[in-house]
Design an enzyme around this catalytic site. Structure first.
Site, short mmCIF file in Angstrom:
data_model
loop_
_atom_site.label_atom_id
_atom_site.label_comp_id
_atom_site.label_asym_id
_atom_site.label_seq_id
_atom_site.Cartn_x
_atom_site.Cartn_y
_atom_site.Cartn_z
CB ILE A 346 -0.93 0.02 1.22
CG1 ILE A 346 -1.69 -1.30 1.33
CG2 ILE A 346 -1.92 1.18 1.13
CD1 ILE A 346 -2.52 -1.41 2.59
CD GLU A 347 -1.54 5.45 -2.42
OE1 GLU A 347 -1.72 6.68 -2.49
OE2 GLU A 347 -2.05 4.64 -3.21
CB SER A 348 0.07 4.60 3.62
OG SER A 348 -0.49 3.30 3.72
N GLY A 349 2.78 2.56 3.05
CA GLY A 349 3.91 1.88 3.66
C GLY A 349 3.77 0.43 4.02
#
Length: 542
Positions: A346-349
């Site tokens: 996921i792009e948030s980590g």
């Protein structure tokens, strides 16, 4: 070292008018909501600071929370002098910020999440900006809008994108004003300002924002929101996310302004204090409501491509999943016992686990690793991931994609341009038509009772993914819907598959504003995708 514990109203007196303030936040994750509200309260009481410009790594807001709550008050005040503009990747969860932008009340620039996150690091390193290929031939290209998403932004261009040439290759240089102040957030701080993030669901760009603000020349001031205080030097050095010398003031927040995400105040599974096994029961609990059957068809169709790639590689497939229908791939993969073959990011980590959705998007339950946002986006832009699956709002005959912007809706680019621009394979996924519709799956066939409006259009409203760039760099691009699968070719969009139960003329071609190429090997989608319950996709691997 000096004690840095302070109260917001007194220390915010140092913030000057006409300044640039960097604020961390991915929805409510890492969002210093208490500091944001207290800063605006000071403006209302004293008239300062005014005319500020805000830069964020994503969006520090959800509906009626944090920056969106302030935006509602600003919108209703015709003479507001607090906010002059923003550089913000995403506005989807802030309806009031969208109103301010659409009505041209503030200047606005929509850079992608990965670009802003890395821009903070470049500024922290003393460089003039970020150099990248991401954005060429899209709305970010200065030959088009240059990233400005309203008239005031186009006139002022406080945040500039320029074309540069390196060894006969075009690149874009992203530049914006350096932050004078930063509002960041962690979980625990000691008396010297050392900050840890043990109860946060993500690590965000908190360190990068602090460093960019502290970089010379013109070192700025960093304010950190925390939930807990501890004695000096009692945080394990390995757990310090932002060292104390980078933070000037620490402010303790009440719990009501320190939620983990949009609808979760605190859950130990979100902060990874406990990591439950991924079971069918856990998936159902997290999803809360059953997945709409035709949307599940789309998620399963994506999974078949991932399985195919796994068999080619002979090792787990590394995939990024975007918001919306692509995020459903995570729970459906868990349902089909495919999590050991497919590694989601996921792009948030988060790496792995089960992705949450809605205003909780960005968080995951039971991931096995957690990167910062800029570190995660290196995996996307550098093509380290194998594949990406992202949503779409519009697709045109050239294969260009617009995921999130119309004349009356500005969600912003989010992480989309960097992910789609860097991944070697991108499978855009979503419903075939927009708006209200009624689609059922009956006897393993698609039944379209009421349909929506075209999403496959002559020309997209904003080019956020460039089909021509994808062809130039020989990327594999599919457009997967519940009733049809298309492929991008050098001759245009080609119809490759149709669902059982649909009429190609009535249900597909008449709902498109352009005529696609009809593949000579046009086939029907796999019947199994339309079954209820578990369909045995793991058997395809075994």
């Amino acid at each position: 070292m000096m004690n840095k514990i302070s109260d917001p109203l007194s220390v915010f007196s140092q913030i000057r008018d006409n300044c640039v303030i960097a604020i961390s936040g991915f929805n409510l994750a890492t969002t210093p909501e208490y500091l944001i509200l207290e800063l605006y309260r000071r403006y209302n009481e004293f008239g300062h600071p005014k005319n500020i410009f805000i830069i964020s790594d994503a969006l520090p807001a959800t509906p009626h929370r944090a920056l969106d709550l302030i935006a509602e008050s600003i919108y209703k005040d015709e003479n507001q002098g607090f906010l002059r503009g923003m550089l913000m990747p995403f506005l989807g969860f802030s309806p009031w910020l969208q109103k301010l932008v659409i009505e041209d009340r503030i200047e606005f620039y929509g850079w992608p999440i990965g670009i802003t996150a890395y821009w903070f690091r470049e500024v922290a390193s003393g460089r003039p900006g970020l150099i990248t290929k991401i954005g060429i031939d899209t709305f970010l290209d200065p030959r088009n809008e240059g990233g400005a998403l309203n008239s005031t932004g186009s006139k002022k261009m406080s945040s500039k994108i320029s074309i540069i040439n390196i060894e006969n290759e075009e690149y874009l240089l992203y530049r914006a004003p350096k932050p004078n102040y930063a509002l960041i957030r962690g979980t625990t701080a000691d008396e010297n300002g050392n900050l840890s993030m043990e109860d946060e669901g993500i690590r965000g760009t908190v360190l990068g924002i602090a460093q960019a603000t502290k970089a010379r020349p013109n070192q700025g001031i960093v304010f950190a929101q925390t939930r807990w205080l501890t004695r000096s030097f009692t945080i394990n050095p390995r757990d310090v996310d932002v060292p104390g010398p980078l933070i000037d003031y620490v402010i303790v927040s009440p719990q009501e302004y320190h939620w983990q995400s949009g609808s979760i105040e605190y859950d130990p599974r979100i902060s990874y204090r406990m990591i439950p096994p991924i079971t069918e029961k856990l998936v159902k609990e997290i999803m809360k409501e059953p997945i709409v059957q035709y949307e599940k068809v789309i998620a399963r169709r994506i999974l078949t491509e991932l399985i195919k790639l796994f068999k080619e590689k002979g090792s787990p497939v590394l995939v990024n999943l975007g918001i919306g229908i692509p995020a459903l791939v995570s729970p459906v993969a868990a349902e089909e016992d495919l999590t050991e073959y497919i590694i989601t990011t996921i792009e948030s980590g988060p790496w792995g686990g089960i992705a949450l959705s809605g205003t909780n998007f960005g968080q995951a339950v039971s991931p096995f690793a957690l990167s910062t946002i800029p570190d995660m986006f290196s995996n996307f832009e550098g093509g380290i991931i194998d594949i990406a699956s992202l949503g779409f709002l519009q697709v045109d005959k050239m294969g260009n994609v617009n995921p999130s912007i119309l004349s009356d809706m500005i969600f912003g680019p989010g992480g989309f341009p960097v992910i789609a621009g860097g991944a070697p394979k991108t499978y855009f996924a979503g419903a075939f038509t927009a708006g209200q519709k009624k689609i059922e799956v009956v006897n393993n066939k698609l039944s379209i009772l009421n349909d929506g409006s075209p999403k496959f259009v002559e020309k997209v409203y904003k080019v956020i993914f460039s089909g021509s760039q994808a062809i130039k760099y020989e990327k594999e691009i599919l457009y997967i819907t519940e009733r049809a699968v298309f492929r991008l070719t050098d001759r245009g969009i080609s119809l490759e598959e149709i669902s059982p139960g649909v009429d190609i003329d009535k249900d597909i071609l008449s709902k498109m504003e352009f005529s696609p190429i009809i593949s000579s090997s046009l086939k029907q989608m796999d019947d199994r995708l339309f079954n209820e319950g578990k369909i045995g996709l793991q058997d395809d691997i075994i």
